[in-house]
Design a protein around this motif. Structure first.
Motif, PDB file in Angstrom:
ATOM      1  N   LEU A 172       0.812  -1.214   0.000  1.00 29.80           N
ATOM      2  CA  LEU A 172       0.000   0.000   0.000  1.00 29.80           C
ATOM      3  C   LEU A 172       0.846   1.266   0.000  1.00 29.80           C
ATOM      4  CD1 LEU A 172      -2.908  -0.950   2.385  1.00 29.80           C
ATOM      5  CD2 LEU A 172      -3.157  -0.047   0.090  1.00 29.80           C
ATOM      6  N   MET A 173       2.009   1.168   0.622  1.00 28.27           N
ATOM      7  CA  MET A 173       2.836   2.369   0.716  1.00 28.27           C
ATOM      8  C   MET A 173       3.594   2.660  -0.583  1.00 28.27           C
ATOM      9  SD  MET A 173       2.161   3.501   3.515  1.00 28.27           S
ATOM     10  CE  MET A 173       0.845   2.670   4.384  1.00 28.27           C
ATOM     11  N   SER A 174       3.701   1.661  -1.460  1.00 24.94           N
ATOM     12  CA  SER A 174       4.581   1.830  -2.612  1.00 24.94           C
ATOM     13  C   SER A 174       4.205   2.981  -3.552  1.00 24.94           C
ATOM     14  CB  SER A 174       4.717   0.520  -3.385  1.00 24.94           C
ATOM     15  OG  SER A 174       3.454   0.076  -3.771  1.00 24.94           O
ATOM     16  N   PRO A 175       2.896   3.297  -3.784  1.00 24.97           N
ATOM     17  CA  PRO A 175       2.609   4.367  -4.763  1.00 24.97           C
ATOM     18  C   PRO A 175       3.257   5.699  -4.429  1.00 24.97           C
ATOM     19  CG  PRO A 175       0.619   3.156  -4.290  1.00 24.97           C
ATOM     20  CD  PRO A 175       1.656   2.647  -3.340  1.00 24.97           C
ATOM     21  N   PHE A 176       3.226   6.116  -3.167  1.00 23.98           N
ATOM     22  CA  PHE A 176       3.787   7.453  -2.939  1.00 23.98           C
ATOM     23  C   PHE A 176       5.301   7.449  -2.803  1.00 23.98           C
ATOM     24  CE2 PHE A 176       5.008   8.139   1.485  1.00 23.98           C
ATOM     25  CZ  PHE A 176       4.333   7.162   2.202  1.00 23.98           C
ATOM     26  N   MET A 177       5.897   6.250  -2.854  1.00 19.60           N
ATOM     27  CA  MET A 177       7.360   6.180  -2.913  1.00 19.60           C
ATOM     28  C   MET A 177       7.847   6.292  -4.371  1.00 19.60           C
ATOM     29  SD  MET A 177       7.953   5.482   0.298  1.00 19.60           S
ATOM     30  CE  MET A 177       9.471   4.637   0.609  1.00 19.60           C
ATOM     31  N   MET A 178       6.908   6.131  -5.330  1.00 16.44           N
ATOM     32  CA  MET A 178       7.315   6.137  -6.748  1.00 16.44           C
ATOM     33  C   MET A 178       7.425   7.572  -7.259  1.00 16.44           C
ATOM     34  SD  MET A 178       4.786   3.128  -8.024  1.00 16.44           S
ATOM     35  CE  MET A 178       5.033   3.273  -9.768  1.00 16.44           C
ATOM     36  N   PRO A 179       8.380   7.830  -8.177  1.00 14.30           N
ATOM     37  CA  PRO A 179       8.465   9.180  -8.754  1.00 14.30           C
ATOM     38  C   PRO A 179       7.198   9.504  -9.552  1.00 14.30           C
ATOM     39  CG  PRO A 179      10.391   7.865  -9.315  1.00 14.30           C
ATOM     40  CD  PRO A 179       9.410   6.931  -8.692  1.00 14.30           C
TER      41      PRO A 179
END
Lengths: 445, 303
Positions: free
Chosen positions: B123-130
């Motif tokens: 769930l956290m991965s999207p806002f870690m992506m550029p």
């Protein structure tokens, strides 16, 4: 130098470049006085767009360093970001950038009026700095003219490009249709293609508002129109102007892919490359990438946009140029790089990498001819480029300093037509009014 | 003793005062680097932008002071007002979606479930992506002819959509992309807030016979309000100056349908070379962000 002499020189130089990896042997053997090591140890900075030309040249950079001892520092950006950085540097009259890629059809007038381009002509004419084999007259006259502003040479052409019509000949054969020979046939042919195979997109071209002036201009010119009338007023509501807007918008609205208003070269390359479209009007630069899709080399034809009434054909032709900053503190070594990168031998080598050569003599080189002969579609592509160079116009959008904004105005109105929000009368009137206001604002400055 | 104590106390007070005065002098000097930093990085750019906004300044030409003509022109600029409307529409829609979904996801993540660590990581991965990657990814998915979104609609027997190419749909679609990216961020803040809540009010509520919904509505939500306001402030600043995903997916189109004030200022400044006017738009946008953030902070203090 005679034409035969030029060809001979180009062939000899090309052979040397390809075999030895060095450019200048042939010319220096002829007794030139250029001392290539004169600026040994100096550093120059090149602001480059991430363009196929730059990629092809920079992979040969070792040859330049070996020849001159000059160190080239390269800053590479995407085109829009390169322009942002460049304008900030030039506006502050900084010498941080010595040379840069520049699209004169877009920003040429603005940069020239601001005094940001160094005049290259004195350098070209200096026998101590320029090899006699360099031959500026070998470049396509249309491209060279596009690099000149008020008698000054603002850049050297790097490539030649313009929109061409990619045609799926297998689909035309299956639907028993002849390829278009006149512009006015396009809607009828597109309708028949749609009836023949509803799964195929009959026609695709640019719909994104900032990008479509590049393809639309060819429609306007082939229909006999011009962006400005003799009095310098915006002329889109002239009969050919309205016809061009109507034809372009109708083709995309009725026969283009859904969502075409966001389409630029990237989407068009994909949709035609994947075999989803029967006709695509897109840049000749996309020839290489499109032909890499399976089957496209064998089932495609390439041609100029068909002529308008009376056989009028004024294809759009532009080219990137390489320019020197007027604020450069290293103008002579910078000219060495420009000279090396735009020499006949280098441009022959680049042509074999699929960069359409701006030099006329390259088309006659043996390697290039052999490459073209390998596939009929390559010859059609080359023939279209030749015709562009001879008969084309580099007027991509209203010719004025604020051209990007004028293109945006045109794009906005055409998009509204494609979306069915306005008709041609409303769109041309709104575009003329806004462009005239922009001209007035420009004159006020 | 008392005198001694008084005497010692008096001496120590005088000493303390001297030391404090010395320290105050030193402290002022210690503040200088921070002040210089603030002046250089905040006050100067802001002041310079404001000065540019008072000039007719086109790239390639000298600046000419024009007595606020840029601001007067803004009042009659239809694209500016449309951009203002688009900015607020995108802001309210995205913020509402992110707060509601972020709270829901936060409540789920706060429960002790199997595979929670894996779920949190995903769930956290999207806002870690550029944002560039996210923009390009959704551009491909939502392409009406080539993308997966319309293919999925066709499998469900639904008609195809124009997605980002539709003037009516483009802003909600961009709001959904931003929500996809930033809901996990709001959820993380909510989880932090939930874990800091005292347990007693919940025990009292359940002893008094409250249902789970009543406990959430009347206990969790009021106690979580400061946390949600913090999340709202953080997202407000980002959303009001929204740029990256719009620039990558639509560049403000079709037409001007997704042209926010930030996109409009960029186009005027860097595509049309009109730096003075672009600066006036940016000053207007800065004022807008400041008003919204101040209002939210005042609301937070009043809780």
């Amino acid at each position: 130098m005679t034409g035969t002499g030029r060809i001979g020189c180009a062939l000899l130089a090309a052979g040397v470049a390809l075999a030895v990896g060095s450019w200048c042997g042939a010319a220096r053997a002829a007794g030139d006085t250029v001392d290539w090591k004169r600026f040994n140890g100096q550093t120059i900075t090149f602001l480059s767009s991430n363009h196929p030309w730059a990629q092809a040249v920079l992979k040969r950079l070792d040859q330049f360093t070996e020849l001159t001892g000059i160190k080239l520092r390269v800053d590479t950006f995407q085109e829009a970001q390169m322009r942002d950085r460049l304008m900030t540097v030039l506006q502050s009259r900084s010498s941080d950038v010595d040379l840069f890629m520049s699209l004169k059809s877009r920003e040429g007038l603005l940069f020239a009026d601001a005094g940001w381009y160094a005049d290259l002509r004195p350098l070209v004419n200096d026998p101590k700095l320029t090899e006699s084999s360099y031959d500026l007259t070998d470049f396509s006259p249309a491209l060279l003219k596009a690099e000149e502003f008020k008698g000054k040479l603002a850049g050297i052409p790097l490539n030649i490009e313009g929109p061409v019509l990619y045609i799926r000949k297998d689909i035309f054969a299956r639907c028993k249709l002849a390829e278009p020979t006149a512009l006015e046939q396009l809607p009828d042919i597109a309708a028949k293609l749609k009836a023949c195979d509803p799964s195929i997109i009959p026609f695709v071209s640019r719909g994104a508002k900032g990008a479509l002036a590049y393809t639309f201009s060819n429609f306007l010119h082939n229909l006999g129109g011009d962006y400005f009338d003799a009095a310098g007023k915006s002329n889109l509501c002239s009969t050919p102007g309205k016809q061009a807007m109507q034809l372009y918008a109708d083709l995309l609205k009725n026969y283009g892919p859904p969502g075409v208003v966001n389409y630029s070269f990237l989407q068009i390359r994909e949709i035609y490359g994947q075999g989803r479209a029967a006709m695509a009007f897109e840049s000749s630069n996309e020839f290489g990438p499109i032909m890499q899709f399976p089957g496209r080399t064998k089932d495609s034809d390439v041609a100029l946009l068909p002529p308008g009434p009376g056989g009028v054909s004024r294809p759009t032709v532009i080219g990137w140029g390489i320019s020197m900053s007027a604020f450069s503190q290293h103008q002579d070594p910078t000219w060495y790089f420009i000279q090396w990168a735009t020499s006949p031998a280098m441009q022959t080598a680049l042509a074999l990498d699929g960069i359409a050569p701006p030099r006329v003599s390259i088309a006659n080189s043996a390697e290039y001819k052999a490459w073209l002969a390998a596939e009929p579609v390559r010859q059609e592509w080359s023939k279209s480029l030749d015709a562009m160079a001879r008969t084309g116009t580099s007027e991509v959008g209203p010719p004025m300093e604020q051209q990007p904004e004028a293109r945006d105005i045109l794009g906005d109105e055409l998009q509204q037509m494609i979306l069915g929000q306005v008709n041609a009368d409303q769109a041309c009137a709104a575009a003329d009014k806004q462009i005239d206001a922009l001209v007035a604002r420009e004159q006020h400055h | 003793m008392g005198t001694m104590a008084f005497g010692r106390s008096g001496a120590s007070t005088a000493g303390w005062t001297r030391r404090r005065a010395r320290f105050a002098g030193t402290a002022h000097w210690l503040l200088v680097p921070a002040l210089a930093f603030t002046l250089a990085l905040v006050v100067f750019p802001f002041g310079y932008t404001f000065w540019l906004s008072l000039n007719d300044y086109q790239f390639g030409h000298a600046a000419r002071f024009n007595f606020g003509e840029n601001y007067a022109a803004l009042l009659h600029d239809a694209v500016f007002w449309q951009g203002l409307g688009t900015t607020f529409f995108l802001y309210f829609l995205s913020l509402a979606l992110q707060l509601v979904l972020g709270t829901y996801v936060g409540l789920l993540l706060n429960r002790r479930l199997h595979g929670q660590t894996v779920a949190r990581t995903i769930l956290m991965s999207p806002f870690m992506m550029p944002s560039v990657v996210i923009g390009m990814m959704w551009l491909v998915i939502l392409d009406p002819s080539l993308g997966a979104a319309n293919y999925i609609l066709s499998l469900l027997g639904l008609p195809p959509s124009q997605w980002l190419a539709s003037p009516g749909l483009v802003v909600p679609v961009i709001a959904l992309i931003d929500t996809w990216q930033w809901t996990p961020f709001v959820a993380l803040i909510v989880v932090g807030g939930l874990q800091a809540l005292p347990i007693e009010p919940f025990e009292a509520a359940f002893i008094d016979g409250a249902t789970r919904w009543q406990a959430f509505r009347y206990v969790t939500l009021p106690m979580l309000r400061p946390t949600l306001l913090t999340a709202a402030i953080l997202r407000s600043v980002d959303l009001l100056r929204f740029f990256d995903i719009i620039y990558i997916t639509t560049q403000g189109g079709p037409g001007n349908a997704s042209t926010t004030l930030n996109i409009y200022a960029y186009r005027r400044g860097f595509e049309f070379f009109d730096i003075g006017y672009a600066s006036a738009i940016m000053i207007a946008l800065m004022a807008l962000v400041a008003i919204v953030v101040l209002a939210l902070m005042r609301l937070r203090r009043s809780l």
